[in-house]
Design a protein around this motif. Structure first.
Motif, PDB file in Angstrom:
ATOM      1  N   ARG A 183       0.820  -1.216   0.000  1.00 25.70           N
ATOM      2  CA  ARG A 183       0.000   0.000   0.000  1.00 25.70           C
ATOM      3  C   ARG A 183       0.857   1.271   0.000  1.00 25.70           C
ATOM      4  N   ASN A 184       2.164   1.099  -0.165  1.00 30.00           N
ATOM      5  CA  ASN A 184       3.110   2.218  -0.157  1.00 30.00           C
ATOM      6  C   ASN A 184       3.007   3.015   1.134  1.00 30.00           C
ATOM      7  N   LEU A 185       3.067   2.294   2.256  1.00 25.64           N
ATOM      8  CA  LEU A 185       2.898   2.922   3.559  1.00 25.64           C
ATOM      9  C   LEU A 185       4.113   2.769   4.468  1.00 25.64           C
ATOM     10  N   VAL A 186       5.191   2.154   3.989  1.00 22.10           N
ATOM     11  CA  VAL A 186       6.330   1.926   4.874  1.00 22.10           C
ATOM     12  C   VAL A 186       7.642   1.969   4.094  1.00 22.10           C
ATOM     13  N   ARG A 187       8.676   2.423   4.776  1.00 21.37           N
ATOM     14  CA  ARG A 187      10.038   2.282   4.281  1.00 21.37           C
ATOM     15  C   ARG A 187      10.946   1.971   5.466  1.00 21.37           C
ATOM     16  N   VAL A 188      11.979   1.185   5.212  1.00 21.51           N
ATOM     17  CA  VAL A 188      12.848   0.659   6.264  1.00 21.51           C
ATOM     18  C   VAL A 188      14.281   1.113   6.028  1.00 21.51           C
ATOM     19  N   ALA A 189      14.982   1.389   7.114  1.00 21.43           N
ATOM     20  CA  ALA A 189      16.419   1.645   7.054  1.00 21.43           C
ATOM     21  C   ALA A 189      17.125   0.667   7.990  1.00 21.43           C
ATOM     22  N   ILE A 190      18.152   0.018   7.486  1.00 24.71           N
ATOM     23  CA  ILE A 190      18.976  -0.883   8.290  1.00 24.71           C
ATOM     24  C   ILE A 190      20.324  -0.208   8.512  1.00 24.71           C
ATOM     25  N   SER A 191      20.730  -0.099   9.770  1.00 26.45           N
ATOM     26  CA  SER A 191      22.019   0.511  10.096  1.00 26.45           C
ATOM     27  C   SER A 191      23.116  -0.548  10.026  1.00 26.45           C
ATOM     28  N   ILE A 192      24.106  -0.308   9.158  1.00 26.82           N
ATOM     29  CA  ILE A 192      25.243  -1.224   9.021  1.00 26.82           C
ATOM     30  C   ILE A 192      26.515  -0.396   9.091  1.00 26.82           C
ATOM     31  N   THR A 193      27.333  -0.646  10.093  1.00 22.88           N
ATOM     32  CA  THR A 193      28.504   0.187  10.336  1.00 22.88           C
ATOM     33  C   THR A 193      29.829  -0.469   9.968  1.00 22.88           C
ATOM     34  N   SER A 194      29.792  -1.764   9.618  1.00 23.57           N
ATOM     35  CA  SER A 194      31.034  -2.463   9.299  1.00 23.57           C
ATOM     36  C   SER A 194      30.709  -3.793   8.642  1.00 23.57           C
ATOM     37  N   THR A 195      31.662  -4.296   7.862  1.00 22.70           N
ATOM     38  CA  THR A 195      31.558  -5.662   7.349  1.00 22.70           C
ATOM     39  C   THR A 195      32.403  -6.610   8.196  1.00 22.70           C
ATOM     40  N   ASP A 196      33.149  -6.047   9.122  1.00 18.86           N
ATOM     41  CA  ASP A 196      34.062  -6.793   9.988  1.00 18.86           C
ATOM     42  C   ASP A 196      33.315  -7.238  11.241  1.00 18.86           C
ATOM     43  N   ARG A 197      33.119  -8.528  11.393  1.00 14.81           N
ATOM     44  CA  ARG A 197      32.348  -9.045  12.519  1.00 14.81           C
ATOM     45  C   ARG A 197      32.975  -8.672  13.865  1.00 14.81           C
ATOM     46  N   LYS A 198      34.310  -8.709  13.946  1.00 12.46           N
ATOM     47  CA  LYS A 198      34.997  -8.402  15.198  1.00 12.46           C
ATOM     48  C   LYS A 198      34.824  -6.933  15.563  1.00 12.46           C
ATOM     49  N   LEU A 199      34.994  -6.031  14.596  1.00  9.37           N
ATOM     50  CA  LEU A 199      34.827  -4.610  14.858  1.00  9.37           C
ATOM     51  C   LEU A 199      33.373  -4.304  15.206  1.00  9.37           C
ATOM     52  N   SER A 200      32.446  -4.929  14.501  1.00 12.82           N
ATOM     53  CA  SER A 200      31.032  -4.713  14.773  1.00 12.82           C
ATOM     54  C   SER A 200      30.679  -5.137  16.194  1.00 12.82           C
ATOM     55  N   ARG A 201      31.190  -6.270  16.642  1.00 13.73           N
ATOM     56  CA  ARG A 201      30.914  -6.739  17.998  1.00 13.73           C
ATOM     57  C   ARG A 201      31.493  -5.785  19.031  1.00 13.73           C
ATOM     58  N   SER A 202      32.632  -5.199  18.725  1.00 12.14           N
ATOM     59  CA  SER A 202      33.234  -4.232  19.635  1.00 12.14           C
ATOM     60  C   SER A 202      32.395  -2.963  19.711  1.00 12.14           C
ATOM     61  N   MET A 203      31.936  -2.461  18.564  1.00  8.73           N
ATOM     62  CA  MET A 203      31.179  -1.205  18.535  1.00  8.73           C
ATOM     63  C   MET A 203      29.763  -1.373  19.042  1.00  8.73           C
ATOM     64  N   GLU A 204      29.147  -2.528  18.742  1.00  9.21           N
ATOM     65  CA  GLU A 204      27.722  -2.758  19.016  1.00  9.21           C
ATOM     66  C   GLU A 204      27.552  -4.156  19.602  1.00  9.21           C
ATOM     67  N   PRO A 205      27.935  -4.343  20.870  1.00  8.74           N
ATOM     68  CA  PRO A 205      28.115  -5.693  21.425  1.00  8.74           C
ATOM     69  C   PRO A 205      26.909  -6.607  21.386  1.00  8.74           C
ATOM     70  N   ARG A 206      25.680  -6.073  21.408  1.00 11.58           N
ATOM     71  CA  ARG A 206      24.508  -6.956  21.422  1.00 11.58           C
ATOM     72  C   ARG A 206      23.610  -6.767  20.204  1.00 11.58           C
ATOM     73  N   ALA A 207      24.138  -6.156  19.182  1.00  7.72           N
ATOM     74  CA  ALA A 207      23.381  -5.993  17.939  1.00  7.72           C
ATOM     75  C   ALA A 207      23.650  -7.178  17.016  1.00  7.72           C
ATOM     76  N   ALA A 208      22.867  -7.282  15.952  1.00 14.74           N
ATOM     77  CA  ALA A 208      23.029  -8.381  14.997  1.00 14.74           C
ATOM     78  C   ALA A 208      24.371  -8.272  14.277  1.00 14.74           C
ATOM     79  N   THR A 209      24.894  -9.392  13.836  1.00 10.34           N
ATOM     80  CA  THR A 209      26.147  -9.395  13.090  1.00 10.34           C
ATOM     81  C   THR A 209      25.930  -8.725  11.734  1.00 10.34           C
ATOM     82  N   PRO A 210      27.017  -8.264  11.086  1.00 10.32           N
ATOM     83  CA  PRO A 210      26.864  -7.674   9.752  1.00 10.32           C
ATOM     84  C   PRO A 210      26.176  -8.610   8.769  1.00 10.32           C
ATOM     85  N   GLU A 211      26.506  -9.898   8.826  1.00 10.53           N
ATOM     86  CA  GLU A 211      25.899 -10.850   7.890  1.00 10.53           C
ATOM     87  C   GLU A 211      24.381 -10.898   8.039  1.00 10.53           C
ATOM     88  N   LYS A 212      23.905 -10.882   9.288  1.00  9.50           N
ATOM     89  CA  LYS A 212      22.463 -10.924   9.515  1.00  9.50           C
ATOM     90  C   LYS A 212      21.788  -9.638   9.049  1.00  9.50           C
TER      91      LYS A 212
END
Length: 358
Positions: A183-212
């Protein structure tokens, strides 16, 4: 200030300074009796209901992209040290440090409040942004389902909205999102700050992995939900070199657009971020902070509208040019198509008389 000498397992902040409105300040000190424990400390998450009077909040900031928003939660368990929402925890008499990610509040009557506000005869439809402060799909949402209850109300009213998250939990609500996208009523933004799983875990310890997160972009897009990626925040000297890689993988996953925000360090976040850098990335801490100051006119933060989201100076200009070039190269738009504002309608309640002539 209460300072911990060891990392807290699964948490971003390294300290828990008293809130700036507190009459008393707690300060830890070494008394000689501390026994070093090789195991990181653990702090359990506490969740409490918050009695809200309204659910739609409004702002007049010219550079956030929305004026109406809904935040199902106060505080965020993802634990991103750089989170610009941390200082707001001080209003609760709590610390923007560890309290922000371990003492959370949710709005149990969010759907009831929203239905009442949307049904008000004075309400005029406008795009509502869900999650403008803290993440609407943080881990507690799995059981509390506050965000889902909000989307259910938005769907019944044909109320257009946008939503941002760094959690793959958004896929749980794909049924609602896909229906509203039709119905053209929604748009989504996904925040992705790195492709590096180790760096992502350091910056965002309980967020989803980059792959997810990339997978969430793909599955949302395949379901017809217009999705963009936010490379936010850009931290000079730490993750800025990944800008092109994140945008390329996002485009491959089907993202329609992309945006970015430069690191912001207002109020207590400056000290929290510096502590985290010196703990997790001591070899880069000095350079990162130097680059931050170069992007903020020699300060660690500049709240000036128009530049607070992107910075200023040669480094900020180069970042802007790199982003624009990568966006063009990978076919990503800088903004998404407008949502349909004409479908909004207060749904009939049980027992309402049917309009035979409508």
């Amino acid at each position: 200030m209460t300072t911990f000498t060891q990392q807290i397992r699964g948490r971003g902040a390294r300290s828990n300074a008293s809130g700036r409105y507190e009459a008393q300040v707690r300060e830890a000190f070494e008394d000689g009796w501390t026994v070093e424990d090789p195991q990181p400390l653990q702090i359990r998450t506490e969740v409490a209901p918050e009695k809200a009077k309204v659910i739609i909040t409004r702002n007049d900031s010219p550079d956030v992209g929305f004026s109406a928003s809904i935040n199902p939660y106060r505080g965020c368990e993802h634990g991103c040290t750089y989170c610009y929402a941390r200082p707001a925890h001080a209003y609760m008499g709590l610390s923007p440090g560890l309290d922000f990610e371990t003492k959370l509040f949710f709005k149990p009557d969010a759907d009831v409040l929203l239905e009442r506000e949307l049904s008000n005869p004075r309400y005029r439809p406008e795009i509502i942004h869900v999650g403008g402060n803290t993440d609407p799909y943080q881990p507690q949402e799995r059981n509390l389902r506050v965000t889902r209850s909000i989307i259910e109300v938005l769907s019944r009213f044909n109320q257009p909205f946008s939503i941002i998250t760094k959690s793959a939990l958004i896929l749980r609500d794909l049924d609602l999102l896909a229906s509203m996208a039709d119905r053209n009523l929604v748009r989504v933004a996904i925040s992705i700050t790195s492709t590096d799983r180790k760096l992502s875990r350091s910056m965002e310890p309980r967020a989803a992995t980059p792959e997810k997160r990339f997978d969430a972009v793909r599955r949302l897009t395949e379901a017809g939900v217009p999705t963009m990626v936010m490379f936010a925040p850009v931290i000079p000297g730490l993750n800025d070199h990944e800008l092109e890689a994140v945008l390329e993988r996002s485009a491959d996953a089907g993202a329609r657009g992309a945006g970015y925000v430069a690191l912001r360090l207002p109020l207590e976040i400056k000290d929290l971020f510096r502590e985290w850098l010196e703990t997790d990335h001591p070899d880069r801490a000095g350079r990162v902070m130097s680059l931050v100051r170069q992007m903020r006119g020699g300060r660690e933060y500049d709240a000036q509208w128009g530049s607070r989201m992107v910075g200023q100076g040669p480094i900020a200009d180069l970042l802007s040019k790199r982003f624009a070039a990568a966006r063009r190269r990978y076919g990503l738009a800088d903004r998404q198509e407008p949502l349909d504002m004409t479908l909004f309608q207060v749904p009939p309640k049980a027992g309402d008389q049917i309009d035979l002539f409508g």
